[in-house]
Design a protein around this motif. Structure first.
Motif, mmCIF file in Angstrom:
data_model
loop_
_atom_site.group_PDB
_atom_site.id
_atom_site.type_symbol
_atom_site.label_atom_id
_atom_site.label_comp_id
_atom_site.label_asym_id
_atom_site.label_seq_id
_atom_site.Cartn_x
_atom_site.Cartn_y
_atom_site.Cartn_z
ATOM 1 N N GLY A 219 -19.819 32.281 48.857
ATOM 2 C CA GLY A 219 -20.874 32.282 47.754
ATOM 3 C C GLY A 219 -21.160 33.525 47.324
ATOM 4 N N ALA B 32 -25.547 30.182 58.959
ATOM 5 C CA ALA B 32 -24.326 29.528 57.897
ATOM 6 C C ALA B 32 -23.944 28.377 58.449
ATOM 7 N N THR B 33 -23.594 28.156 59.894
ATOM 8 C CA THR B 33 -23.028 26.966 60.371
ATOM 9 C C THR B 33 -24.007 26.291 61.186
ATOM 10 N N ALA C 228 -16.310 30.088 57.091
ATOM 11 C CA ALA C 228 -17.427 29.333 57.422
ATOM 12 C C ALA C 228 -18.198 29.180 56.175
ATOM 13 N N TRP C 229 -18.240 30.200 55.097
ATOM 14 C CA TRP C 229 -19.139 30.021 54.343
ATOM 15 C C TRP C 229 -18.574 30.955 52.950
ATOM 16 N N GLY D 26 -23.143 29.566 44.412
ATOM 17 C CA GLY D 26 -23.647 29.345 45.704
ATOM 18 C C GLY D 26 -24.933 29.960 46.074
ATOM 19 N N VAL E 108 -14.411 26.225 52.457
ATOM 20 C CA VAL E 108 -14.818 26.366 53.676
ATOM 21 C C VAL E 108 -13.867 25.430 54.658
#
Length: 412
Positions: free
Chosen positions: A43, A63-64, A40-41, A53, A371
């Motif tokens: 960084g 995050a989402t 989902a992410w 990131g 992602v």
């Protein structure tokens, strides 16, 4: 499914150059968020000055944009995290044992493809329950060594009912099932190879295609000619299967150029290549899948990976786990061989064992940690992926996640 944030990653391999440095998209002092089995992410870890990131979010909602609860947080303790290995060439459904054949080769006997027939006899005699139990044992073994996506071939039944049950059993453990009825000509068809090809492209294909995604053929002097291989592959393609090819393992031949001609996803072995073969691969989308476990176990010359890479060919690494010519399921071992014997750098070998394997299977959801990709990750008990070649034979896999689920972790 509970979201998971893995932080304190000393070195993260994403295989996405837009996310980090070099071919591997490397991020230092990184973190990765897993939600619903996907990445989902990706960084920089919270508080890190790393480039690549924004700092890690504190919760899945940040995050989402979802209303998810804060994620479970796990520390990688400064370890290296890489994508799960993608093993795009295995033969895991079989009966019997060929350790005596291996011992004979180590004593100087040359490798010959005919040993496959002894496995065919033992496989035909094995029960479904015995084959299933052994297969599931191999899958557990693969996971423990960081392999999260695996292709499984048939090819040790060589009759309509036996090939059908092998692909059916393989489909219980993977979506990447390959129908390899054209592995060798079975004993009962000795001297009648064309008649056996009629069987493979007719009743056998009809029985196996519903359980398979791929069609394969062993295009070698001791197996099937290029004309017979073309018949097998075109019949499989007409039945809705995708093509892959065993070729140029035992000597030079036309198998590589046949694979390119038919837009096969991969051509596997590639030990004996002409300049024309290399040029054809470089101008195509066909992946050259190299299987160093075979050369280790048969004492044949290793493929020249450097030659292929320098020509611009996409290269994958796979184990070719099988009872005769490469009875290893260890992708870390194959990486070490590729670096020590085939002219690859550690970065190239890791890419080939992950993103390269995904390309050989025409998959974009595995082999990387961008992602949206499947959350298949391996935490190494090491600060860098270089250790896979630097410390060969040492069990460096600390944790494995498959579809976001932790499937292997250190013992207490």
């Amino acid at each position: 499914m509970t979201a998971t944030m893995i932080t304190d990653i000393g070195l993260l391999v994403t295989n996405d150059p837009t996310l980090g440095a070099g071919q591997l998209g490397e991020l230092r002092d990184a973190a990765i968020l897993i939600e619903d089995g996907r990445v989902a992410w990706v960084g920089a870890a919270a508080g890190s000055d790393a480039v690549g990131g924004a700092s890690a979010p504190a919760a899945g909602a940040e995050a989402t944009g979802s209303a998810a609860a804060p994620p479970q947080v796990l520390s990688a303790g400064g370890d290296c995290v890489i994508p799960g290995f993608v093993d795009s060439h295995t033969h895991l459904v079989f009966g019997g044992d060929r350790s005596a054949e291996f011992e004979a080769r180590m004593a100087g006997q040359a490798y010959e493809a005919g040993g496959i027939r002894s496995t065919v006899e033992a496989t035909r005699q094995a029960t479904d329950a015995a084959l299933r139990a052994r297969l599931r044992g191999f899958i557990d073994e693969l996971l423990a060594q960081g392999t999260t996506t695996v292709e499984v071939k048939s090819g040790y039944g060589l009759s309509v009912p036996d090939e059908e049950r092998l692909v059916r059993l393989a489909a219980e453990v993977t979506d990447e099932v390959t129908f390899l009825g054209a592995h060798v000509v079975p004993a009962e068809y000795r001297g009648r190879a064309d008649a056996y090809v009629d069987l493979v492209t007719g009743p056998m294909l009809a029985a196996c295609a519903p359980h398979a995604r791929w069609i394969d053929v062993f295009c070698e002097t001791e197996a099937f000619s290029v004309e017979q291989a073309r018949r097998v592959l075109t019949a499989g393609i007409a039945a809705g299967l995708l093509a892959r090819v065993h070729a140029n393992q035992l000597g030079p031949g036309d198998g590589v150029r046949l694979a390119v001609e038919l837009s096969a996803a991969s051509v596997d072995h590639c030990t004996f290549l002409s300049d024309d073969d290399v040029a054809a691969l470089a101008e195509s989308d066909t992946v050259a899948t190299l299987l160093p476990g075979v050369e280790f176990s048969t004492r044949q010359p290793y493929p020249d990976a450097r030659r292929l890479l320098d020509a611009g060919v996409t290269v994958a690494l796979a184990s070719d786990c099988n009872p005769g010519s490469s009875f290893t399921s260890s992708m870390p071992f194959c990486i070490a061989l590729a670096v020590s014997e085939m002219g690859m750098t550690a970065a190239e070998a890791v890419w080939s064992a992950t993103a390269g394997g995904a390309a050989a299977l025409r998959r974009t959801d595995v082999g990387s940690l961008r992602v949206g990709a499947r959350a298949d990750l391996v935490q190494l008990a090491a600060p860098s992926y270089n250790y896979l070649a630097y410390r060969p034979g040492v069990p460096l896999v600390r944790r494995v996640w498959k579809d976001g689920e932790l499937v292997r972790q250190p013992l207490p």
